[in-house]
Design an enzyme around this catalytic site. Sequence first.
Site, PDB file in Angstrom:
ATOM      1  N   CYS A 120     -64.139 -21.498 -14.125  1.00 15.33           N
ATOM      2  CA  CYS A 120     -65.245 -22.035 -14.991  1.00 15.33           C
ATOM      3  C   CYS A 120     -66.306 -21.435 -15.272  1.00 15.33           C
ATOM      4  CB  CYS A 120     -65.380 -23.526 -13.923  1.00 15.33           C
ATOM      5  SG  CYS A 120     -63.990 -24.630 -14.291  1.00 15.33           S
ATOM      6  N   HIS A 260     -72.198 -26.086 -16.560  1.00 17.59           N
ATOM      7  CA  HIS A 260     -70.463 -26.248 -16.833  1.00 17.59           C
ATOM      8  C   HIS A 260     -70.362 -27.658 -16.390  1.00 17.59           C
ATOM      9  CE1 HIS A 260     -66.633 -25.748 -16.284  1.00 17.59           C
ATOM     10  NE2 HIS A 260     -66.685 -26.314 -15.044  1.00 17.59           N
ATOM     11  N   ASN A 290     -63.661 -31.650 -18.619  1.00 24.16           N
ATOM     12  CA  ASN A 290     -63.775 -30.174 -18.125  1.00 24.16           C
ATOM     13  C   ASN A 290     -63.126 -29.128 -18.843  1.00 24.16           C
ATOM     14  OD1 ASN A 290     -64.050 -27.703 -16.908  1.00 24.16           O
ATOM     15  ND2 ASN A 290     -63.573 -28.515 -14.790  1.00 24.16           N
TER      16      ASN A 290
HETATM   17  N1  ACO Z   1     -58.192 -42.568  -9.795  1.00 20.54           N
HETATM   18  C1  ACO Z   1     -58.332 -43.285  -8.638  1.00 20.54           C
HETATM   19  N2  ACO Z   1     -58.465 -42.764  -7.475  1.00 20.54           N
HETATM   20  C2  ACO Z   1     -58.506 -41.329  -7.469  1.00 20.54           C
HETATM   21  C3  ACO Z   1     -58.183 -40.472  -8.403  1.00 20.54           C
HETATM   22  C4  ACO Z   1     -58.398 -41.178  -9.868  1.00 20.54           C
HETATM   23  N3  ACO Z   1     -57.800 -40.495 -10.851  1.00 20.54           N
HETATM   24  N4  ACO Z   1     -58.409 -39.202  -8.275  1.00 20.54           N
HETATM   25  C5  ACO Z   1     -58.443 -39.372  -6.729  1.00 20.54           C
HETATM   26  N5  ACO Z   1     -58.596 -40.633  -6.459  1.00 20.54           N
HETATM   27  C6  ACO Z   1     -58.663 -41.167  -5.040  1.00 20.54           C
HETATM   28  C7  ACO Z   1     -58.280 -39.858  -4.017  1.00 20.54           C
HETATM   29  O1  ACO Z   1     -56.727 -39.910  -3.781  1.00 20.54           O
HETATM   30  C8  ACO Z   1     -58.807 -40.462  -2.825  1.00 20.54           C
HETATM   31  O2  ACO Z   1     -58.088 -41.661  -2.526  1.00 20.54           O
HETATM   32  P1  ACO Z   1     -57.882 -41.674  -0.625  1.00 20.54           P
HETATM   33  O3  ACO Z   1     -59.391 -41.562  -0.187  1.00 20.54           O
HETATM   34  O4  ACO Z   1     -56.976 -42.926  -0.588  1.00 20.54           O
HETATM   35  O5  ACO Z   1     -57.298 -40.292  -0.343  1.00 20.54           O
HETATM   36  C9  ACO Z   1     -60.217 -41.169  -3.539  1.00 20.54           C
HETATM   37  O6  ACO Z   1     -59.800 -41.444  -4.635  1.00 20.54           O
HETATM   38  C10 ACO Z   1     -61.468 -40.233  -3.043  1.00 20.54           C
HETATM   39  O7  ACO Z   1     -60.905 -38.950  -3.480  1.00 20.54           O
HETATM   40  P2  ACO Z   1     -62.078 -37.713  -3.587  1.00 20.54           P
HETATM   41  O8  ACO Z   1     -61.377 -36.507  -3.790  1.00 20.54           O
HETATM   42  O9  ACO Z   1     -62.711 -37.755  -2.386  1.00 20.54           O
HETATM   43  O10 ACO Z   1     -63.079 -38.086  -4.730  1.00 20.54           O
HETATM   44  P3  ACO Z   1     -64.328 -37.525  -5.109  1.00 20.54           P
HETATM   45  O11 ACO Z   1     -65.311 -38.483  -5.424  1.00 20.54           O
HETATM   46  O12 ACO Z   1     -64.607 -36.388  -4.584  1.00 20.54           O
HETATM   47  O13 ACO Z   1     -63.978 -37.255  -6.698  1.00 20.54           O
HETATM   48  C11 ACO Z   1     -63.305 -35.178  -7.830  1.00 20.54           C
HETATM   49  C12 ACO Z   1     -63.023 -36.298  -6.872  1.00 20.54           C
HETATM   50  C13 ACO Z   1     -63.876 -36.177  -9.270  1.00 20.54           C
HETATM   51  C14 ACO Z   1     -62.216 -34.280  -8.040  1.00 20.54           C
HETATM   52  C15 ACO Z   1     -64.605 -34.619  -7.266  1.00 20.54           C
HETATM   53  O14 ACO Z   1     -64.450 -34.279  -5.863  1.00 20.54           O
HETATM   54  C16 ACO Z   1     -64.990 -33.393  -8.010  1.00 20.54           C
HETATM   55  O15 ACO Z   1     -65.554 -33.402  -9.051  1.00 20.54           O
HETATM   56  N6  ACO Z   1     -64.775 -32.138  -7.582  1.00 20.54           N
HETATM   57  C17 ACO Z   1     -65.356 -30.723  -7.966  1.00 20.54           C
HETATM   58  C18 ACO Z   1     -64.698 -30.446  -9.160  1.00 20.54           C
HETATM   59  C19 ACO Z   1     -65.220 -29.126  -9.694  1.00 20.54           C
HETATM   60  O16 ACO Z   1     -66.650 -28.774  -9.821  1.00 20.54           O
HETATM   61  N7  ACO Z   1     -64.513 -28.061  -9.891  1.00 20.54           N
HETATM   62  C20 ACO Z   1     -64.745 -26.839 -10.174  1.00 20.54           C
HETATM   63  C21 ACO Z   1     -64.444 -26.317 -11.356  1.00 20.54           C
HETATM   64  S1  ACO Z   1     -62.987 -26.706 -12.279  1.00 20.54           S
HETATM   65  C22 ACO Z   1     -62.398 -24.975 -12.296  1.00 20.54           C
HETATM   66  O17 ACO Z   1     -62.957 -23.897 -11.716  1.00 20.54           O
HETATM   67  C23 ACO Z   1     -60.876 -24.873 -12.976  1.00 20.54           C
END
Ligand code: ACO
Length: 335
Positions: A120, A260, A290
């Site tokens: 990213c 980003h 993204n």
């Molecule tokens: N729908 C419903 N529930 C979901 C979904 C979904 N699409 N996706 C995950 N959940 C659930 C999980 O399974 C979890 O359930 P559990 O507690 O029963 O295990 C719950 O939601 C919470 O999951 P988290 O991972 O804690 O959710 P979070 O609030 O952190 O959001 C997200 C997830 C959006 C991925 C976030 O963590 C994020 O944005 N992370 C950083 C992303 C990023 O910046 N990446 C770098 C760039 S990408 C690259 O370099 C290619």
Amino acid sequence: MNQLRNNERRRAAITAVAHWVPDDVLDNKYFESYLDTSDEWITTRTGIKERHILRNGAVSDLGVNAARIALERRGWTPDDIQLIICCTVTPDMPFPPTACIIQDKLGASNCWGFDLNAACCGFLYGLETASRFIESGAYDRVLLIGADKMSSIVNYNDRNTCVLFGDAGGAVILEPASGEGGIMDSYLKVDGAGREFLYMKGGGSLNPASHETVDKGWHYIYQDGKAVFKRAVVDMAEASALIMERNGLTSDDVAYLVPHQANLRILEAARERMGLTKDKVMVNIDRYGNTTSATIPMCLSEWWKAGKIRKGDNLVLASFGAGYTWGAIWVKWAY
Ligand code: ACO
């Protein structure tokens, strides 16, 4: 590394910007139809409403389409390009470089080029690389592409990742700055300890593609979202604030944060740390998700097209991604 630029030297400037997305759109309702997810969860946790998907074609097509618009906006033919840098994590193939495929499709007969993979942060690292080529005096006309077809590495049965990503291409042209503006300062970092939280395990030299790697789903993106979020939310904000502070830029001096687009909550943290009002942050994650290397040039292109970026505006471009990779670049808009 991370040296302040000597502003007496010649500087590089962005002189055209463009983007291209395919027509096909997947909205949050689509994922509700077959996964245990909801529009409400996706919107509140990420800010994403829809993303564009390329059904036929490869990342070179995303890049070429964006590049053609950039060339037209600059009034150039493909033969004017001296160097093509293609930032992507989803090349058409492991090799040849996608930059070569783009060169051929564009019919650019006077250039060389290469690919740059920094997840990213691809566009930021590409901008740093391209601008240094120009600052050195070696090149005058560089085409920098940030493009990704994330749908080619996403498992559409994994709700943790499939709702996050989309496909798009962005392109900018860089030349020596003729006036005050240009690429002013950059702060870029890596921390390879983060590689266990965001990766695609199969298909490389460590785990060459095999029936076993495919059975295990190693050809798909894996992300420990929570772990990445914790670092992204701090490091992107710190890098953005650092680039302001070491250049004496106040929140009044900054026209836009150009972040980003991975998660609305990460952008908000950077905005708050920089002391910016909401209208000073470029946000289009709701419409594209993204798109990895393409997010920042897409924002620049949309805001430029809408007439919202003016010559002399101070922009802080910032990103965080797999690697870990992160950083920020100060751009004073020059055209
Ligand atoms: N729908 C419903 N529930 C979901 C979904 C979904 N699409 N996706 C995950 N959940 C659930 C999980 O399974 C979890 O359930 P559990 O507690 O029963 O295990 C719950 O939601 C919470 O999951 P988290 O991972 O804690 O959710 P979070 O609030 O952190 O959001 C997200 C997830 C959006 C991925 C976030 O963590 C994020 O944005 N992370 C950083 C992303 C990023 O910046 N990446 C770098 C760039 S990408 C690259 O370099 C290619």
